[in-house]
Design an enzyme around this catalytic site. Sequence first.
Site, mmCIF file in Angstrom:
data_model
loop_
_atom_site.group_PDB
_atom_site.id
_atom_site.type_symbol
_atom_site.label_atom_id
_atom_site.label_comp_id
_atom_site.label_asym_id
_atom_site.label_seq_id
_atom_site.Cartn_x
_atom_site.Cartn_y
_atom_site.Cartn_z
ATOM 1 N N LYS A 113 0.963 -1.242 -0.190
ATOM 2 C CA LYS A 113 -0.223 -0.502 -0.168
ATOM 3 C C LYS A 113 0.854 1.237 -0.162
ATOM 4 O O LYS A 113 2.509 1.137 0.287
ATOM 5 C CB LYS A 113 -0.645 -0.442 1.223
ATOM 6 C CG LYS A 113 -2.250 0.952 1.380
ATOM 7 C CD LYS A 113 -2.915 0.469 0.949
ATOM 8 C CE LYS A 113 -4.572 1.132 0.569
ATOM 9 N NZ LYS A 113 -5.350 -0.319 -0.281
HETATM 10 P P1 NAD Z 1 -12.829 7.665 -2.372
HETATM 11 O O1 NAD Z 1 -12.169 8.484 -1.933
HETATM 12 O O2 NAD Z 1 -13.751 7.175 -3.028
HETATM 13 O O3 NAD Z 1 -14.309 8.422 -1.074
HETATM 14 C C1 NAD Z 1 -14.254 7.881 -0.108
HETATM 15 C C2 NAD Z 1 -16.052 8.570 0.769
HETATM 16 O O4 NAD Z 1 -15.358 8.536 2.155
HETATM 17 C C3 NAD Z 1 -15.921 10.167 0.066
HETATM 18 O O5 NAD Z 1 -17.606 9.921 -0.108
HETATM 19 C C4 NAD Z 1 -15.075 10.560 1.270
HETATM 20 O O6 NAD Z 1 -16.480 12.010 1.756
HETATM 21 C C5 NAD Z 1 -15.945 9.876 2.713
HETATM 22 N N1 NAD Z 1 -15.631 9.789 3.973
HETATM 23 C C6 NAD Z 1 -14.108 10.582 3.748
HETATM 24 N N2 NAD Z 1 -14.360 10.542 5.000
HETATM 25 C C7 NAD Z 1 -15.641 10.209 5.828
HETATM 26 C C8 NAD Z 1 -15.914 10.283 7.149
HETATM 27 N N3 NAD Z 1 -15.117 10.999 8.811
HETATM 28 N N4 NAD Z 1 -16.893 10.310 7.776
HETATM 29 C C9 NAD Z 1 -18.217 9.909 6.661
HETATM 30 N N5 NAD Z 1 -17.721 9.925 5.312
HETATM 31 C C10 NAD Z 1 -16.061 10.206 5.174
HETATM 32 O O7 NAD Z 1 -12.533 6.510 -2.090
HETATM 33 P P2 NAD Z 1 -13.553 5.072 -1.944
HETATM 34 O O8 NAD Z 1 -12.144 4.739 -2.876
HETATM 35 O O9 NAD Z 1 -14.081 4.688 -2.208
HETATM 36 O O10 NAD Z 1 -12.527 4.040 -0.491
HETATM 37 C C11 NAD Z 1 -13.323 3.722 0.112
HETATM 38 C C12 NAD Z 1 -13.013 2.903 0.986
HETATM 39 O O11 NAD Z 1 -12.624 1.812 0.650
HETATM 40 C C13 NAD Z 1 -11.213 2.559 1.586
HETATM 41 O O12 NAD Z 1 -11.393 2.115 2.952
HETATM 42 C C14 NAD Z 1 -10.402 1.851 1.083
HETATM 43 O O13 NAD Z 1 -9.425 1.582 1.380
HETATM 44 C C15 NAD Z 1 -11.675 1.044 0.577
HETATM 45 N N6 NAD Z 1 -11.547 0.185 -0.692
HETATM 46 C C16 NAD Z 1 -11.449 1.200 -1.677
HETATM 47 C C17 NAD Z 1 -10.866 0.326 -2.946
HETATM 48 C C18 NAD Z 1 -11.524 0.718 -4.493
HETATM 49 O O14 NAD Z 1 -11.334 0.149 -5.828
HETATM 50 N N7 NAD Z 1 -11.907 1.696 -4.606
HETATM 51 C C19 NAD Z 1 -11.348 -1.123 -3.117
HETATM 52 C C20 NAD Z 1 -11.163 -2.325 -1.830
HETATM 53 C C21 NAD Z 1 -11.169 -1.206 -0.942
#
Ligand code: NAD
Length: 426
Positions: A113
Amino acid sequence: MVAIPKPLAEKPNLHEIARRQLDRAAKAIALDPDVHTILSQPKNELIINFPVRMDDGRYLMFKGYRIQHSNILGPFKGGMRYHEEVSLDEVKALAAWMTYKTALHNIPFGGAKGGVKFNPRQHSKGELERITRRFTHALGTNIGPEWDIPAPDVGTNAQTMVWMMDTYMNVVGTERQSVRGVVTGKTVASGGSHGRETATGQGIVHCITEWARERRLDLDGRAFLVQGFGNVGSHTARILAKTGATLVATGDYKGYIANPEGINPHKLAEHVSNTGSVLEYRGARPISREEFFAMDADIFVPAALELELGVEEAKLLKCRLVAEGANGPTYPEAEEVLEERGIDVIPDILANSGGVIVSYYEWLQNKRSERWDLEEVESRLEHRMKTTFQQMRELSAERKFDLRTAAYAIGLERMQKCYRERGIFP
Ligand code: NAD
């Protein structure tokens, strides 16, 4: 001024939490103590401070991380995060979770990561491009299609990956056409895979439908909550809505909204892409963070950041299932509360693994100079998610493990077998 919603408890060290999860699973399967020791720390920790020119001509220093946890089963693999709270311990935990995720699915990848500590919302597109290219250049041959393969995460997207790929191609020189697979999650035009953008959300929905099928529960008419409406949250909501289930509340870094009659996730996604937040969406009313967790719903999908579901939140929840879209959203103490209350948890290393599965398909397509159509990608993803879900359920029933321990056990036993056969050299 928007009041930023705060979790109900202070967040502890994420790497410690990841270690506790490993310890618990290692004890359950009597993991070889040497393998346990090796997996307790990442193999490589890289920290890079690098200068980038801003639009006004000034130079700012940025701090970037790349943590390579394990490559016993294949090249290091994992996302790149742009966020102001990125830290060494956070990235170490996220890298370890990638190792267990790929091992669980038997994908020939390891875990890694990375991230850069800054707020991408405060920078222009030109600045984001220069930060990305400068960081990639500084990483040099510490990444590579057969060594370590980044992907998007919080604050990064397909465009970020295309900049990384292009920079890396220019660094390596003559072999440039064969290194497209240095990153995954690219745009389709630049060598990405169909279905990658929606893959994590799609994978979560496969888990939820399998869970419901086992319980003979019809999802049509059920209510669900999604915390975080970014890539993972918004796609999960849109795909889950196809089953007839209804999104009744959601929220992001600015606040929460609800409508017990249902929120249209497609219209909400449009609103978010126009305004940057779920707030002020016309089809719902603003609610507090506490009200969000206490909403009447059957399913909760945390899809924001880690450690958002503490003991207080676990007591408020009224749902029957938590499907972990985010990495590490649940405190171990909160998990005990959920267990006591009979709320099932589909663990992150399975629930959100659709992204890395389709990343693997993208990497294979790049390697073989192939393009698979969307149907092919989606049917392979569905098969793999459902097969692994069943393996986890069966092990959990047979050995009386909770689902997280069962998921860890499958991955750890694969790694242990590999260490036993290969030995530790020199
Ligand atoms: P992103 O940046 O697209 O979305 C994150 C969302 O969470 C946004 O809507 C943001 O406003 C919100 N957020 C941030 N802080 C917050 C808080 N304190 N309270 C409430 N909402 C909050 O990111 P993403 O890619 O959707 O990733 C989200 C999660 O999923 C992370 O933990 C990431 O590691 C995990 N993840 C992502 C992927 C991927 O393919 N993008 C794959 C596996 C896991």
